[in-house]
Design a protein around this motif. Structure first.
Motif, PDB file in Angstrom:
ATOM      1  N   GLN A  26       0.834  -1.219   0.000  1.00 53.41           N
ATOM      2  CA  GLN A  26       0.000   0.000   0.000  1.00 53.41           C
ATOM      3  C   GLN A  26       0.863   1.260   0.000  1.00 53.41           C
ATOM      4  OE1 GLN A  26      -3.655  -0.215   2.067  1.00 53.41           O
ATOM      5  NE2 GLN A  26      -3.695   1.960   2.559  1.00 53.41           N
ATOM      6  N   LEU A  27       1.981   1.220   0.724  1.00 56.96           N
ATOM      7  CA  LEU A  27       2.882   2.372   0.716  1.00 56.96           C
ATOM      8  C   LEU A  27       3.471   2.562  -0.683  1.00 56.96           C
ATOM      9  CD1 LEU A  27       4.418   4.635   2.163  1.00 56.96           C
ATOM     10  CD2 LEU A  27       6.102   2.898   2.899  1.00 56.96           C
ATOM     11  N   ALA A  28       3.821   1.469  -1.352  1.00 57.18           N
ATOM     12  CA  ALA A  28       4.358   1.572  -2.717  1.00 57.18           C
ATOM     13  C   ALA A  28       3.316   2.171  -3.661  1.00 57.18           C
ATOM     14  CB  ALA A  28       4.805   0.200  -3.217  1.00 57.18           C
ATOM     15  N   ASP A  29       2.062   1.765  -3.532  1.00 61.28           N
ATOM     16  CA  ASP A  29       0.989   2.336  -4.361  1.00 61.28           C
ATOM     17  C   ASP A  29       0.850   3.834  -4.097  1.00 61.28           C
ATOM     18  OD1 ASP A  29      -1.270  -0.550  -4.074  1.00 61.28           O
ATOM     19  OD2 ASP A  29       0.434  -0.144  -5.424  1.00 61.28           O
ATOM     20  N   ASP A  30       0.887   4.205  -2.820  1.00 59.16           N
ATOM     21  CA  ASP A  30       0.713   5.616  -2.435  1.00 59.16           C
ATOM     22  C   ASP A  30       1.871   6.456  -2.982  1.00 59.16           C
ATOM     23  OD1 ASP A  30      -0.184   7.110   0.821  1.00 59.16           O
ATOM     24  OD2 ASP A  30       0.255   8.025  -1.125  1.00 59.16           O
ATOM     25  N   VAL A  31       3.093   6.003  -2.737  1.00 62.67           N
ATOM     26  CA  VAL A  31       4.280   6.742  -3.197  1.00 62.67           C
ATOM     27  C   VAL A  31       4.326   6.810  -4.724  1.00 62.67           C
ATOM     28  CG1 VAL A  31       6.814   6.659  -3.326  1.00 62.67           C
ATOM     29  CG2 VAL A  31       5.650   6.353  -1.122  1.00 62.67           C
ATOM     30  N   ALA A  32       4.009   5.717  -5.397  1.00 59.06           N
ATOM     31  CA  ALA A  32       4.014   5.714  -6.869  1.00 59.06           C
ATOM     32  C   ALA A  32       2.998   6.715  -7.405  1.00 59.06           C
ATOM     33  CB  ALA A  32       3.715   4.306  -7.396  1.00 59.06           C
ATOM     34  N   GLY A  33       1.846   6.794  -6.759  1.00 64.42           N
ATOM     35  CA  GLY A  33       0.829   7.757  -7.196  1.00 64.42           C
ATOM     36  C   GLY A  33       1.295   9.187  -7.006  1.00 64.42           C
ATOM     37  N   THR A  34       1.974   9.441  -5.895  1.00 67.85           N
ATOM     38  CA  THR A  34       2.479  10.789  -5.617  1.00 67.85           C
ATOM     39  C   THR A  34       3.580  11.176  -6.614  1.00 67.85           C
ATOM     40  OG1 THR A  34       2.004  10.430  -3.268  1.00 67.85           O
ATOM     41  CG2 THR A  34       3.446  12.280  -3.814  1.00 67.85           C
ATOM     42  N   LEU A  35       4.452  10.225  -6.914  1.00 70.30           N
ATOM     43  CA  LEU A  35       5.525  10.494  -7.887  1.00 70.30           C
ATOM     44  C   LEU A  35       4.940  10.737  -9.282  1.00 70.30           C
ATOM     45  CD1 LEU A  35       8.164   7.811  -6.787  1.00 70.30           C
ATOM     46  CD2 LEU A  35       8.299  10.292  -6.415  1.00 70.30           C
ATOM     47  N   SER A  36       3.957   9.938  -9.667  1.00 72.22           N
ATOM     48  CA  SER A  36       3.326  10.111 -10.983  1.00 72.22           C
ATOM     49  C   SER A  36       2.674  11.481 -11.100  1.00 72.22           C
ATOM     50  CB  SER A  36       2.290   9.012 -11.229  1.00 72.22           C
ATOM     51  OG  SER A  36       2.919   7.747 -11.294  1.00 72.22           O
ATOM     52  N   ALA A  37       2.021  11.915 -10.040  1.00 76.69           N
ATOM     53  CA  ALA A  37       1.372  13.234 -10.039  1.00 76.69           C
ATOM     54  C   ALA A  37       2.413  14.339 -10.174  1.00 76.69           C
ATOM     55  CB  ALA A  37       0.566  13.416  -8.766  1.00 76.69           C
ATOM     56  N   ALA A  38       3.564  14.147  -9.519  1.00 78.98           N
ATOM     57  CA  ALA A  38       4.634  15.152  -9.597  1.00 78.98           C
ATOM     58  C   ALA A  38       5.204  15.218 -11.012  1.00 78.98           C
ATOM     59  CB  ALA A  38       5.739  14.818  -8.600  1.00 78.98           C
ATOM     60  N   ILE A  39       5.372  14.070 -11.644  1.00 76.84           N
ATOM     61  CA  ILE A  39       5.873  14.033 -13.023  1.00 76.84           C
ATOM     62  C   ILE A  39       4.870  14.701 -13.956  1.00 76.84           C
ATOM     63  CG2 ILE A  39       6.475  12.512 -14.953  1.00 76.84           C
ATOM     64  CD1 ILE A  39       7.399  10.457 -12.782  1.00 76.84           C
ATOM     65  N   SER A  54      13.733  -2.401   7.464  1.00 79.58           N
ATOM     66  CA  SER A  54      12.278  -2.337   7.203  1.00 79.58           C
ATOM     67  C   SER A  54      11.918  -2.001   5.758  1.00 79.58           C
ATOM     68  CB  SER A  54      11.606  -1.302   8.114  1.00 79.58           C
ATOM     69  OG  SER A  54      11.912  -1.527   9.441  1.00 79.58           O
ATOM     70  N   PRO A  55      12.687  -1.122   5.082  1.00 82.02           N
ATOM     71  CA  PRO A  55      12.201  -0.679   3.766  1.00 82.02           C
ATOM     72  C   PRO A  55      12.322  -1.708   2.644  1.00 82.02           C
ATOM     73  CG  PRO A  55      13.766   0.908   4.687  1.00 82.02           C
ATOM     74  CD  PRO A  55      13.884  -0.360   5.484  1.00 82.02           C
ATOM     75  N   ILE A  56      12.978  -2.854   2.888  1.00 77.45           N
ATOM     76  CA  ILE A  56      13.278  -3.767   1.771  1.00 77.45           C
ATOM     77  C   ILE A  56      12.009  -4.176   1.018  1.00 77.45           C
ATOM     78  CG2 ILE A  56      14.118  -6.077   1.196  1.00 77.45           C
ATOM     79  CD1 ILE A  56      16.342  -5.633   3.285  1.00 77.45           C
ATOM     80  N   ALA A  57      10.981  -4.604   1.728  1.00 73.66           N
ATOM     81  CA  ALA A  57       9.745  -5.042   1.048  1.00 73.66           C
ATOM     82  C   ALA A  57       9.103  -3.885   0.293  1.00 73.66           C
ATOM     83  CB  ALA A  57       8.769  -5.618   2.075  1.00 73.66           C
ATOM     84  N   PHE A  58       9.174  -2.699   0.882  1.00 69.47           N
ATOM     85  CA  PHE A  58       8.636  -1.497   0.203  1.00 69.47           C
ATOM     86  C   PHE A  58       9.431  -1.227  -1.074  1.00 69.47           C
ATOM     87  CE2 PHE A  58       7.400   2.656  -0.837  1.00 69.47           C
ATOM     88  CZ  PHE A  58       8.467   3.538  -0.732  1.00 69.47           C
ATOM     89  N   PHE A  59      10.765  -1.306  -0.996  1.00 72.19           N
ATOM     90  CA  PHE A  59      11.595  -1.073  -2.189  1.00 72.19           C
ATOM     91  C   PHE A  59      11.220  -2.066  -3.293  1.00 72.19           C
ATOM     92  CE2 PHE A  59      15.499   0.666   0.377  1.00 72.19           C
ATOM     93  CZ  PHE A  59      14.821   1.871   0.578  1.00 72.19           C
ATOM     94  N   GLU A  60      11.102  -3.328  -2.918  1.00 72.79           N
ATOM     95  CA  GLU A  60      10.795  -4.360  -3.927  1.00 72.79           C
ATOM     96  C   GLU A  60       9.439  -4.089  -4.577  1.00 72.79           C
ATOM     97  OE1 GLU A  60      11.366  -7.759  -1.321  1.00 72.79           O
ATOM     98  OE2 GLU A  60      13.148  -8.359  -2.464  1.00 72.79           O
ATOM     99  N   TYR A  97      17.648  -3.454  -4.031  1.00 78.24           N
ATOM    100  CA  TYR A  97      16.215  -3.734  -3.903  1.00 78.24           C
ATOM    101  C   TYR A  97      15.292  -2.742  -4.607  1.00 78.24           C
ATOM    102  CZ  TYR A  97      17.652  -7.092  -0.340  1.00 78.24           C
ATOM    103  OH  TYR A  97      18.241  -8.154   0.332  1.00 78.24           O
ATOM    104  N   LEU A  98      15.764  -1.522  -4.863  1.00 75.64           N
ATOM    105  CA  LEU A  98      14.868  -0.528  -5.480  1.00 75.64           C
ATOM    106  C   LEU A  98      15.252  -0.243  -6.928  1.00 75.64           C
ATOM    107  CD1 LEU A  98      12.579   1.479  -5.442  1.00 75.64           C
ATOM    108  CD2 LEU A  98      14.052   3.120  -4.230  1.00 75.64           C
ATOM    109  N   LEU A  99      16.510  -0.049  -7.217  1.00 76.52           N
ATOM    110  CA  LEU A  99      16.939   0.301  -8.578  1.00 76.52           C
ATOM    111  C   LEU A  99      16.998  -0.956  -9.452  1.00 76.52           C
ATOM    112  CD1 LEU A  99      19.681   2.955  -7.752  1.00 76.52           C
ATOM    113  CD2 LEU A  99      17.317   3.337  -8.427  1.00 76.52           C
ATOM    114  N   ARG A 100      15.821  -1.548  -9.638  1.00 74.29           N
ATOM    115  CA  ARG A 100      15.708  -2.772 -10.451  1.00 74.29           C
ATOM    116  C   ARG A 100      14.316  -2.755 -11.091  1.00 74.29           C
ATOM    117  NH1 ARG A 100      14.744  -7.165  -5.711  1.00 74.29           N
ATOM    118  NH2 ARG A 100      14.320  -8.515  -7.471  1.00 74.29           N
TER     119      ARG A 100
END
Ligand SMILES: O=C(O)[C@H](O)[C@@H](O)[C@H](O)[C@H](O)COP(=O)(O)O
Length: 237
Positions: A26-39, A54-60, A97-100
């Protein structure tokens, strides 16, 4: 006790999830939506993330979100003063974990800089932060059970200056109570000026830390500095 039992300021929005996987998704969905809006709004988006475990699962989860990653700049809220090929490096964690997947197309701006002194390393890191689009669009903070966030640790001689809203340094040298001891942290003004701030924490111990922080002050529990302004807190048991 759950996050909804805390007497949080009205500016803070809480999200309670049943487990770490659902929190990451859910955090990934929220952050992705915020980034898309900024773009969409300005053609580019900047994201600062925390290290730790803690952030590993979020990064993936975030790495697979379909957005225009070629227009996203990714940075760190802090770094350990170790070479980026070492296991303790936050840059190594983000690269692993994130830059992939989809997010491999993003631009990463690391904090680690070779320098003769801790202070000089922080100064050089500050120059790299100034390469990012400001204000930062998204900051995702973690928190330790001592109430530190980023690498703003209680007990540091430079903490008051780093928490000052007028601090002119983007990055500050900090010492952690656990190895690797020398850290580079973004200062309060850079983190607090982000358009959208998230705090992702898990477990009852960190909930108790947050409860204590509400009654404490930033010098004792630095996370307190971020609790008087809009903040999205994601929490699971
Ligand atoms: O470099 C770091 O370690 C992080 O940036 C740090 O601020 C982290 O967010 C907290 O220590 C929580 O770490 P965990 O998620 O591992 O509990």
């Amino acid at each position: 006790m759950t996050i909804s039992d805390l007497d949080l300021p009205k500016e803070i929005c809480t999200h309670e999830l049943t487990d770490a996987t659902r929190l990451a998704t859910q955090l990934a969905d929220d952050v992705a939506g915020t980034l898309s809006a900024a773009i969409e709004a300005s053609g580019v988006a900047s994201l600062l993330v925390s290290g730790g475990r803690s952030p590993i699962a979020f990064f993936e989860a975030l790495s697979s979100r379909p957005l225009d990653w070629s227009h996203v700049q990714i940075g760190l809220v802090d770094e350990r003063r170790v070479p980026v090929d070492q296991a303790d490096s936050n840059e190594a964690l983000v690269r692993q974990y994130l830059l992939r997947n989809q997010a491999a197309a993003a631009t990463f701006v690391g904090l680690y800089r070779e320098a003769p002194t801790h202070e000089e390393a922080a100064r050089l890191s500050g120059q790299s932060i100034n390469e990012l689009r400001r204000p930062i669009d998204v900051v995702v903070l973690g928190m330790g059970e001592d109430g530190h966030t980023a690498s703003l640790f209680p007990g540091n001689p430079g903490l008051a200056a780093a928490l000052d809203s007028q601090c002119l340094d983007s990055c500050v040298p900090m010492r952690a109570p656990v190895a690797p001891y020398e850290r580079i942290s973004l200062s309060y003004p850079v983190l607090a000026s982000a358009r959208r701030r998230y705090l992702a924490i898990q477990g009852s111990a960190k909930l108790e830390t947050l409860r204590q922080a509400l009654r404490s002050d930033p010098l004792q529990m630095p996370i307190r500095a971020f609790l008087d302004q809009p903040l999205e807190i994601y929490w699971c048991p």
